[in-house]
Design an enzyme around this catalytic site. Sequence first.
Site, PDB file in Angstrom:
ATOM      1  N   LYS A  13      39.778  34.867  34.172  1.00  0.00           N
ATOM      2  CA  LYS A  13      39.254  34.592  33.113  1.00  0.00           C
ATOM      3  C   LYS A  13      38.454  33.300  33.117  1.00  0.00           C
ATOM      4  O   LYS A  13      37.265  33.358  32.633  1.00  0.00           O
ATOM      5  CB  LYS A  13      40.443  34.211  31.842  1.00  0.00           C
ATOM      6  CG  LYS A  13      41.227  35.345  31.475  1.00  0.00           C
ATOM      7  CD  LYS A  13      42.211  34.727  30.518  1.00  0.00           C
ATOM      8  CE  LYS A  13      42.860  35.933  29.892  1.00  0.00           C
ATOM      9  NZ  LYS A  13      43.641  35.335  28.963  1.00  0.00           N
ATOM     10  N   ASP A  66      43.239  35.086  24.462  1.00  0.00           N
ATOM     11  CA  ASP A  66      44.263  35.978  24.624  1.00  0.00           C
ATOM     12  C   ASP A  66      43.585  37.063  24.839  1.00  0.00           C
ATOM     13  O   ASP A  66      42.600  37.608  23.792  1.00  0.00           O
ATOM     14  CB  ASP A  66      45.173  36.067  23.458  1.00  0.00           C
ATOM     15  CG  ASP A  66      46.600  36.557  23.567  1.00  0.00           C
ATOM     16  OD1 ASP A  66      46.900  36.461  24.751  1.00  0.00           O
ATOM     17  OD2 ASP A  66      47.033  37.441  22.820  1.00  0.00           O
ATOM     18  N   LYS A 165      30.573  42.742  34.888  1.00  0.00           N
ATOM     19  CA  LYS A 165      31.698  42.966  33.997  1.00  0.00           C
ATOM     20  C   LYS A 165      31.147  42.064  32.518  1.00  0.00           C
ATOM     21  O   LYS A 165      31.567  42.732  31.512  1.00  0.00           O
ATOM     22  CB  LYS A 165      33.080  42.467  34.559  1.00  0.00           C
ATOM     23  CG  LYS A 165      33.988  42.757  33.604  1.00  0.00           C
ATOM     24  CD  LYS A 165      35.442  42.214  34.297  1.00  0.00           C
ATOM     25  CE  LYS A 165      36.617  42.164  33.074  1.00  0.00           C
ATOM     26  NZ  LYS A 165      37.834  41.565  33.421  1.00  0.00           N
TER      27      LYS A 165
END
Length: 186
Positions: A13, A66, A165
């Site tokens: 992340k 999240d 991505k």
Amino acid sequence: MKKIFFITGNKGKVQETTRKLLPLGYTVMQKDLGYPEVQADTLEEVAVWGASHVQQRFDGCFIIEDAGLFIDALQGFPGVYSKYVFLTIGLEGILRLLEKVENRKAVFKSVYAYCEPGKKPLIVPGECEGTISTKKQGNHGFGYDPIFLPVGAEKTFGEMTVEEKNLYSHRGKALEKLTVMLREKD
Ligand code: ITT
């Protein structure tokens, strides 16, 4: 360069976020403070709750995020339980659950909370629709990347570079919105 702390234990992340925020003049610094993930129905609730928890212990400008994978044929499972499911039944388990299932649609969702001291967090969501492949493909990225084919691409997230991505992903989409908000703010 402005500094922003990313409170997370997930290096993947951090990489994806760094690629998006660096051109804006932000250095993303990972801080693995840890925070309890509340049992909730939505990613938003988890992010808001996590943000307020971190704000009580950390006095800087920070983000948390999240994320989860919501599979149509499994009524949105694993969703908010994505981490637990990844660590238990894993990719093989998900592929087994979808054996002989025709509808392979799924959506990845991400919710960032951007926080400044003494202010209410800004909540920034992003989504990416796609399908679950029939086997693992690629070993880039993390988590469910090797089995997720985003709409419009011919390969899984696991076969993509971080830049590729980011063009498709839930996180990339949320970060697009976050960068607009940060530009307007500066
Ligand atoms: P934090 O410390 O930031 O909470 P985490 O890895 O626990 O890191 P989440 O709770 O947000 O992250 O994500 C739940 C799981 O969903 C994560 O462990 C992955 O298995 C999966 N996941 C989330 N985003 C993903 C992505 O972009 N690609 C593949 N899997 C992803």
